[in-house]
Motif scaffolding. Structure first.
Motif, PDB file in Angstrom:
ATOM      1  N   ALA A  41       0.846  -1.134  -0.172  1.00  0.00           N
ATOM      2  CA  ALA A  41      -0.463  -0.270   0.303  1.00  0.00           C
ATOM      3  C   ALA A  41       0.903   1.503   0.019  1.00  0.00           C
ATOM      4  O   ALA A  41       0.596   2.226  -0.198  1.00  0.00           O
ATOM      5  CB  ALA A  41      -0.488  -0.131   1.074  1.00  0.00           C
ATOM      6  N   HIS A  42       2.312   1.007   0.842  1.00  0.00           N
ATOM      7  CA  HIS A  42       2.510   2.529   0.702  1.00  0.00           C
ATOM      8  C   HIS A  42       3.467   2.214   0.132  1.00  0.00           C
ATOM      9  O   HIS A  42       3.578   3.542  -1.066  1.00  0.00           O
ATOM     10  CB  HIS A  42       4.083   2.464   1.965  1.00  0.00           C
ATOM     11  CG  HIS A  42       3.199   2.002   3.053  1.00  0.00           C
ATOM     12  ND1 HIS A  42       3.070   3.879   4.446  1.00  0.00           N
ATOM     13  CD2 HIS A  42       2.378   1.292   4.098  1.00  0.00           C
ATOM     14  CE1 HIS A  42       2.425   3.408   5.705  1.00  0.00           C
ATOM     15  NE2 HIS A  42       2.051   2.143   5.510  1.00  0.00           N
ATOM     16  N   LYS A  43       3.804   1.134  -0.842  1.00  0.00           N
ATOM     17  CA  LYS A  43       4.594   1.705  -2.164  1.00  0.00           C
ATOM     18  C   LYS A  43       3.658   2.138  -3.324  1.00  0.00           C
ATOM     19  O   LYS A  43       4.214   2.868  -5.013  1.00  0.00           O
ATOM     20  CB  LYS A  43       5.209   0.197  -2.618  1.00  0.00           C
ATOM     21  CG  LYS A  43       6.380   0.764  -3.972  1.00  0.00           C
ATOM     22  CD  LYS A  43       6.101  -1.149  -4.455  1.00  0.00           C
ATOM     23  CE  LYS A  43       7.273  -2.178  -3.645  1.00  0.00           C
ATOM     24  NZ  LYS A  43       8.218  -3.274  -3.297  1.00  0.00           N
ATOM     25  N   ASP A  44       2.486   1.588  -3.154  1.00  0.00           N
ATOM     26  CA  ASP A  44       1.384   2.348  -4.596  1.00  0.00           C
ATOM     27  C   ASP A  44       1.653   3.680  -4.249  1.00  0.00           C
ATOM     28  O   ASP A  44       1.543   4.588  -5.344  1.00  0.00           O
ATOM     29  CB  ASP A  44       0.502   1.120  -3.959  1.00  0.00           C
ATOM     30  CG  ASP A  44       0.470  -0.185  -5.201  1.00  0.00           C
ATOM     31  OD1 ASP A  44       1.619  -0.322  -5.368  1.00  0.00           O
ATOM     32  OD2 ASP A  44      -1.148  -0.296  -4.148  1.00  0.00           O
ATOM     33  N   TYR A  45       0.892   4.318  -2.785  1.00  0.00           N
ATOM     34  CA  TYR A  45       1.142   6.075  -2.599  1.00  0.00           C
ATOM     35  C   TYR A  45       2.734   7.055  -3.878  1.00  0.00           C
ATOM     36  O   TYR A  45       2.802   7.504  -4.434  1.00  0.00           O
ATOM     37  CB  TYR A  45       1.559   5.567  -1.333  1.00  0.00           C
ATOM     38  CG  TYR A  45       0.059   6.298  -0.401  1.00  0.00           C
ATOM     39  CD1 TYR A  45      -0.608   7.090  -1.526  1.00  0.00           C
ATOM     40  CD2 TYR A  45      -0.241   5.187   0.463  1.00  0.00           C
ATOM     41  CE1 TYR A  45      -2.380   6.407  -1.258  1.00  0.00           C
ATOM     42  CE2 TYR A  45      -1.638   5.030   1.020  1.00  0.00           C
ATOM     43  CZ  TYR A  45      -1.867   5.702  -0.240  1.00  0.00           C
ATOM     44  OH  TYR A  45      -3.725   6.140   1.125  1.00  0.00           O
ATOM     45  N   VAL A  46       4.077   6.111  -3.073  1.00  0.00           N
ATOM     46  CA  VAL A  46       5.039   5.971  -3.769  1.00  0.00           C
ATOM     47  C   VAL A  46       5.407   6.322  -4.930  1.00  0.00           C
ATOM     48  O   VAL A  46       5.878   7.611  -6.072  1.00  0.00           O
ATOM     49  CB  VAL A  46       6.168   5.228  -3.123  1.00  0.00           C
ATOM     50  CG1 VAL A  46       7.560   6.356  -3.924  1.00  0.00           C
ATOM     51  CG2 VAL A  46       6.452   5.934  -1.052  1.00  0.00           C
ATOM     52  N   VAL A  47       4.640   5.394  -6.138  1.00  0.00           N
ATOM     53  CA  VAL A  47       4.699   5.332  -6.826  1.00  0.00           C
ATOM     54  C   VAL A  47       3.636   6.323  -7.773  1.00  0.00           C
ATOM     55  O   VAL A  47       4.539   7.057  -8.630  1.00  0.00           O
ATOM     56  CB  VAL A  47       4.133   4.012  -7.998  1.00  0.00           C
ATOM     57  CG1 VAL A  47       4.179   3.981  -9.552  1.00  0.00           C
ATOM     58  CG2 VAL A  47       5.566   2.546  -7.713  1.00  0.00           C
ATOM     59  N   ASP A  48       2.410   5.971  -7.531  1.00  0.00           N
ATOM     60  CA  ASP A  48       1.710   6.916  -8.091  1.00  0.00           C
ATOM     61  C   ASP A  48       2.370   8.939  -7.259  1.00  0.00           C
ATOM     62  O   ASP A  48       2.210   9.602  -8.632  1.00  0.00           O
ATOM     63  CB  ASP A  48       0.385   6.949  -6.742  1.00  0.00           C
ATOM     64  CG  ASP A  48      -1.197   8.523  -7.499  1.00  0.00           C
ATOM     65  OD1 ASP A  48      -1.270   8.514  -8.554  1.00  0.00           O
ATOM     66  OD2 ASP A  48      -0.500   9.732  -6.643  1.00  0.00           O
ATOM     67  N   ALA A  49       3.364   8.779  -5.685  1.00  0.00           N
ATOM     68  CA  ALA A  49       3.373  10.556  -5.865  1.00  0.00           C
ATOM     69  C   ALA A  49       4.102  10.598  -6.745  1.00  0.00           C
ATOM     70  O   ALA A  49       4.913  11.304  -7.640  1.00  0.00           O
ATOM     71  CB  ALA A  49       3.793  10.176  -4.878  1.00  0.00           C
ATOM     72  N   SER A  50       5.595   9.408  -7.397  1.00  0.00           N
ATOM     73  CA  SER A  50       6.350  10.109  -7.977  1.00  0.00           C
ATOM     74  C   SER A  50       6.231  10.013  -9.476  1.00  0.00           C
ATOM     75  O   SER A  50       6.649  11.158 -10.307  1.00  0.00           O
ATOM     76  CB  SER A  50       7.739   8.738  -8.321  1.00  0.00           C
ATOM     77  OG  SER A  50       7.996   8.921  -6.351  1.00  0.00           O
ATOM     78  N   ALA A  51       4.992   9.713 -10.054  1.00  0.00           N
ATOM     79  CA  ALA A  51       4.467   9.660 -11.648  1.00  0.00           C
ATOM     80  C   ALA A  51       4.237  11.287 -11.546  1.00  0.00           C
ATOM     81  O   ALA A  51       3.956  11.750 -12.773  1.00  0.00           O
ATOM     82  CB  ALA A  51       3.879   8.720 -11.219  1.00  0.00           C
TER      83      ALA A  51
END
Length: 286
Positions: A41-51
């Motif tokens: 769940a946290h990794k998905d947040y980071v990927v989304d923010a990075s995008a």
């Protein structure tokens, strides 16, 4: 306060130390190779923010070097990582240069050092408070209290509580080494920690002071107090995981020694009442 209550205070201290150790290790593992090891769940947040940051940076990277630019983000989109990651990116774009590379492991080590001493200082304050409540005669000092302060206390118990609070506050000044030595001399406590360990703990406390008051950078005072010659003024003080592990064990054992000494001296505790005290909690500093 009776022995059972003081024992609860000690066990809360011991629990806090071990929780701090677990949090530091678990977070360190999760943040290693960030964001690879984060929970899904946290990794998905980071990927989304990075995008989102990458999309905003595209027109900026095409611009002329040195020109001003603006980037707008919707910080209410439900992604808790967006604002801090944008902040990290901004510090590099604004002047630090290079790619954002935060030393998460170093931050966690610094936080653990600070929290270890916070827990220890709180427990020592609780311990002195216990002594005051058990033996109010230790409060006999050449001090005065204003009439209005006495009236505000509302009762004799309130006056005693006020005196204890002030006594504990004043006893909180000074280093851990000074506090332990004072507890030995003022209250006749047989705290078993050696002077070698106390000196090592004092050096660790100087490290804590540099982290809190100087952003982790070596100061001249730090060098003078520790005698270190492997770092220079202005260097970031190195933090070693094995050293912090030993510091955690040292703080744990010292807390157990203090509890045992007070339990025996002021409560007449028997050996069987001290069975749950940490004695060997790992390799200590020396």
């Amino acid at each position: 306060m009776d022995l059972a209550n003081y024992k609860n205070a000690y066990l809360t201290f011991a629990l806090s130390i071990q929780q701090t150790r677990v949090v530091s290790m678990a977070a360190g593992g999760a943040l290693e190779s960030f964001p690879k090891n984060l929970p899904r769940a946290h990794k998905d947040y980071v990927v989304d923010a990075s995008a989102k940051m990458s999309e905003k940076l595209k027109p900026v990277m095409k611009g002329v070097s040195g020109s001003s630019f603006e980037m707008e983000f919707d910080l209410d989109d439900g992604n808790p990582y967006l604002l801090p990651l944008v902040g990290i990116l901004f510090t590099h774009v604004a002047g630090l240069g290079g790619s954002p590379n935060v030393d998460y492991g170093g931050l966690l080590k610094a936080q653990e050092v600070v929290m270890l001493f916070a827990h220890l200082e709180a427990f020592l304050a609780d311990s002195i408070r216990v002594i005051c409540l058990k033996e109010p005669r230790v409060l006999k000092k050449n001090k005065k209290m204003q009439w209005d302060t006495i009236l505000e206390c509302g009762s004799w118990e309130g006056v005693i509580d006020k005196m204890v609070d002030e006594y504990v506050f004043e006893a909180g000044w000074g280093s851990i080494k000074d506090k332990i030595r004072n507890m030995r001399s003022a209250y006749g406590l047989e705290i078993g920690v050696s002077d070698t360990v106390l000196n090592a703990l004092d050096a660790a406390e100087q490290l804590r002071n540099v982290l809190v008051h100087n952003g982790g950078r070596v100061s001249r005072e730090y060098l003078e107090r520790t005698g270190r010659n492997d770092v220079r003024v202005g260097d970031m003080v190195p933090l070693d995981g094995s050293y912090i592990e030993k510091l955690s064990a040292t703080v744990t054992v010292l807390g157990g020694d203090v509890f045992s000494a007070i339990a025996v001296k002021f409560f007449g505790a028997r050996p069987d009442e001290l069975r749950l005290v940490f004695k060997g909690a790992g390799t200590v500093l020396e």
